[in-house]
Design a protein around this motif. Structure first.
Motif, mmCIF file in Angstrom:
data_model
loop_
_atom_site.group_PDB
_atom_site.id
_atom_site.type_symbol
_atom_site.label_atom_id
_atom_site.label_comp_id
_atom_site.label_asym_id
_atom_site.label_seq_id
_atom_site.Cartn_x
_atom_site.Cartn_y
_atom_site.Cartn_z
ATOM 1 N N GLY A 251 10.910 -17.467 8.272
ATOM 2 C CA GLY A 251 11.543 -16.481 7.400
ATOM 3 C C GLY A 251 10.580 -15.612 6.630
ATOM 4 O O GLY A 251 10.999 -14.917 5.686
ATOM 5 N N ALA A 252 9.303 -15.607 7.008
ATOM 6 C CA ALA A 252 8.302 -14.785 6.309
ATOM 7 C C ALA A 252 8.277 -13.385 6.908
ATOM 8 O O ALA A 252 7.245 -12.902 7.390
ATOM 9 C CB ALA A 252 6.934 -15.450 6.390
ATOM 10 N N LEU A 253 9.428 -12.711 6.865
ATOM 11 C CA LEU A 253 9.559 -11.417 7.549
ATOM 12 C C LEU A 253 8.705 -10.331 6.901
ATOM 13 O O LEU A 253 8.339 -9.357 7.569
ATOM 14 C CB LEU A 253 11.029 -10.997 7.561
ATOM 15 N N PHE A 302 9.112 -2.755 16.326
ATOM 16 C CA PHE A 302 8.947 -3.948 15.496
ATOM 17 C C PHE A 302 8.146 -3.619 14.236
ATOM 18 O O PHE A 302 8.515 -4.009 13.119
ATOM 19 C CB PHE A 302 8.215 -5.049 16.270
ATOM 20 N N ALA A 303 7.029 -2.907 14.418
ATOM 21 C CA ALA A 303 6.146 -2.598 13.292
ATOM 22 C C ALA A 303 6.836 -1.709 12.264
ATOM 23 O O ALA A 303 6.702 -1.922 11.049
ATOM 24 C CB ALA A 303 4.864 -1.942 13.807
ATOM 25 N N TYR A 309 10.928 -3.337 5.967
ATOM 26 C CA TYR A 309 11.369 -4.579 5.324
ATOM 27 C C TYR A 309 10.423 -4.976 4.194
ATOM 28 O O TYR A 309 10.852 -5.435 3.123
ATOM 29 C CB TYR A 309 11.462 -5.705 6.349
ATOM 30 N N ALA A 310 9.121 -4.812 4.422
ATOM 31 C CA ALA A 310 8.151 -5.172 3.391
ATOM 32 C C ALA A 310 8.306 -4.298 2.154
ATOM 33 O O ALA A 310 8.032 -4.736 1.027
ATOM 34 C CB ALA A 310 6.734 -5.052 3.941
ATOM 35 N N LEU A 316 16.247 -2.296 9.044
ATOM 36 C CA LEU A 316 16.964 -1.074 9.370
ATOM 37 C C LEU A 316 17.322 -0.972 10.849
ATOM 38 O O LEU A 316 18.381 -0.450 11.208
ATOM 39 C CB LEU A 316 16.127 0.142 8.961
ATOM 40 N N LEU A 317 16.460 -1.471 11.733
ATOM 41 C CA LEU A 317 16.669 -1.321 13.179
ATOM 42 C C LEU A 317 17.367 -2.523 13.808
ATOM 43 O O LEU A 317 17.611 -2.508 15.017
ATOM 44 C CB LEU A 317 15.325 -1.079 13.871
#
Length: 415
Positions: A251-253, A302-303, A309-310, A316-317
Motif C-alpha cells: 500500500g505504499a503507493l 504508471f509514472a 497520487y504522491a 486518476l487513471l
C-alpha cells in the motif's frame, strides 16, 4: 513455399491426433492457450454483462470476480503459451536435446486441466475452484523442475534462461499464496498473488524473451542493424519490478514513482536502442517492435499516475496503465510471437498474414477501449465493449491457429 500450399494440409485423423499434438511442446500448449484466450474472456464478458445489465440467475464466483479474472488470465491463459515456448526453446538456448513427451505432456495436462476446472469453479463451485488451482500448481512444479533440470545439465549459464526460470519460481509462489487465501488465509495473500502474477511472472518473462529474441530477429533481417542486448538491464528491471510489486502490495503507493519512472526510462531506452525504424519489413518483425512500444508507454502512464497520487492522493487513471501493459504489451506480443512460432514450426512462410494482422489491429482498438473505461461515464458498458472486442479480435486468429495445430506440418517434417 507459398501460403497457398497451406490449403493442401489436412487435419490429422482421430487416431493420429494424440501423436500429432504431443509431437512438440508448443503444438500442445499453444492449442490449449488458444482455447484459453476465448474461454477466459468469454466468462469475463458474461460477468460484465451481468454486472451491467443483469442475467437472471447467472452464477457468481465465491471470490471477487476481478480477482478471478486476474488470476486465471495471469496464471492460466498466458502461461500456457509461455510454457509452450520455454519447453521448446530452453534446450536450444542451452544446447541440449529436445525434451521428450513425458516431460511436457504432464505440464500441459495439469496447467490446462487445472485452468479449465477453475473456470468451471467460477460458476459458484468453490471446491472445484480450489481443485483447479491445486492442479495448476502441480503443472507449474513439473514445468519448473523440467526447465531447471535442463539448465543444471548445461554448462551454459544463460542469463535469459535463468531469468525465465526465476519468473516461474515467483509464479509458483503466487499460486501458493492464492491457495492459502482460498483455504481461509488472509486477503493479503490474494493481493500478493495478483501482483506477483503481473510483476513477478508475466512481465519478467515477456521482457526477457523480448530482450533475447527481438534484437536477434531484427539482426537477421534488417540491413546494418546493431544488435543491442545489455546484460545490466535484465538485473535492473528485475530489481525495479520486485520493488514495484512490494510497494504496491504493502500500500505504499506514494513511493511507486521512484521505480516506475526508471522503468519507463529503461523500457523507452530499449525501444529506441532496438532501432524499430530499421525493422519495418517484414510485417512479422514490425509487429514485434510495435507490440514492445506499449511497454514504455504503459510505464509512462504508471509514472504519471504515481506522481499525481504522491501530490494529491488520487489515482486518476485507475487501471488504465495496467491494461496498457496487459492488453497492449502482453496481448500484442502474444499475437506477434505466437504467430511467428506457429508459422515457422508448421513449415509455413514467416509471414504475418491477413488474419494475424486483423487480430493485431483490432487488439490495438481494444486497448484504447479498455483505457477509455477508466475515464468516467458508464464504466461497465465500456468494460463489456472491450471484453467483447477482445473476443472479436481473437476469434479468427484462434480458429486459424487451432487448424494449424491439428494439421501436420506442410513441409512433411516432424514436430
Amino acid at each position: 513455399m507459398s501460403e497457398s500450399s497451406t490449403a493442401k494440409a489436412k487435419p490429422a485423423t482421430f487416431a493420429e491426433l494424440p501423436a500429432l499434438l504431443t509431437s512438440a511442446p508448443h503444438r500442445l500448449l499453444f492449442l490449449a492457450g488458444s482455447v484459453a484466450v476465448l474461454l477466459s474472456m468469454a466468462w469475463w464478458a458474461l460477468e460484465l454483462t451481468w454486472m451491467r445489465f443483469g442475467l437472471g440467475s447467472w452464477p457468481q464466483p465465491s471470490i471477487p470476480p476481478g480477482w478471478a479474472h486476474a488470476m486465471l488470465i495471469q496464471y492460466g491463459m498466458f502461461p500456457l503459451f509461455m510454457f509452450g515456448f520455454l519447453l521448446t526453446v530452453f534446450p536450444r538456448w542451452l544446447h541440449r536435446r529436445a525434451l521428450p513427451r513425458a516431460c511436457y505432456v504432464p505440464v500441459a495436462g495439469c496447467v490446462f486441466g487445472g485452468y479449465v476446472l477453475a473456470n468451471v469453479g467460477l460458476l459458484d463451485l468453490p471446491w472445484l475452484l480450489k481443485l483447479g488451482f491445486v492442479v495448476m500448481l502441480a503443472g507449474y512444479l513439473i514445468g519448473g523442475w523440467t526447465l531447471a533440470t535442463v539448465l543444471r545439465a548445461s554448462e551454459d549459464r544463460d542469463d535469459h534462461a535463468r531469468s525465465c526460470l526465476l519468473a516461474l519460481g515467483f509464479g509458483t509462489l503466487g499460486l501458493l499464496a492464492f491457495l492459502v487465501y482460498l483455504f481461509g488465509g488472509p486477503v493479503a495473500c490474494a493481493m500478493l498473488a495478483i501482483r506477483l502474477g503481473t510483476f513477478g511472472l508475466l512481465l519478467p518473462i515477456f521482457f526477457t524473451v523480448t530482450h533475447r529474441m527481438l534484437p536477434f530477429f531484427s539482426g537477421n533481417v534488417a540491413k546494418d542493424y546493431v544488435v543491442v542486448r545489455p546484460r545490466w538491464s535484465l538485473t535492473l528491471v528485475w530489481v525495479l519490478l520486485l520493488t514495484h510489486a512490494l510497494l504496491d502490495w504493502r500500500g505504499a503507493l506514494g513511493w511507486l514513482w521512484l521505480v516506475d519512472i526508471p522503468l519507463a526510462l529503461v523500457f523507452g531506452w530499449h525501444a529506441l536502442a532496438w532501432q524499430p525504424w530499421k525493422a519495418r519489413r517484414p510485417g512479422l518483425l514490425a509487429v514485434l517492435h510495435l507490440a514492445f512500444a506499449w511497454l514504455p508507454l504503459a510505464f509512462v502512464l504508471f509514472a504519471v499516475q504515481d506522481v499525481i497520487y504522491a501530490i494529491n492522493g488520487q489515482q486518476l487513471l485507475g487501471r488504465a496503465p495496467l491494461h496498457a501493459l496487459a492488453i497492449g504489451y502482453f496481448g500484442s506480443m502474444l499475437v506477434a510471437m505466437v504467430t511467428r512460432v506457429t508459422q515457422g514450426h508448421s513449415g509455413r512462410p514467416l509471414q504475418m498474414g491477413a488474419v494475424a494482422w486483423l487480430c493485431f489491429g483490432l487488439l490495438q482498438i481494444v486497448v484504447l477501449l479498455r483505457i477509455r473505461a477508466e475515464l468516467g461515464g458508464d464504466v461497465y458498458w465500456w468494460l463489456a465493449i472491450a471484453a467483447y472486442g477482445w473476443l472479436l479480435a481473437f476469434l479468427p486468429w484462434v480458429l486459424r491457429s487451432v487448424w494449424i495445430y491439428l494439421t501436420p506440418r506442410v513441409d512433411g517434417k516432424p514436430g
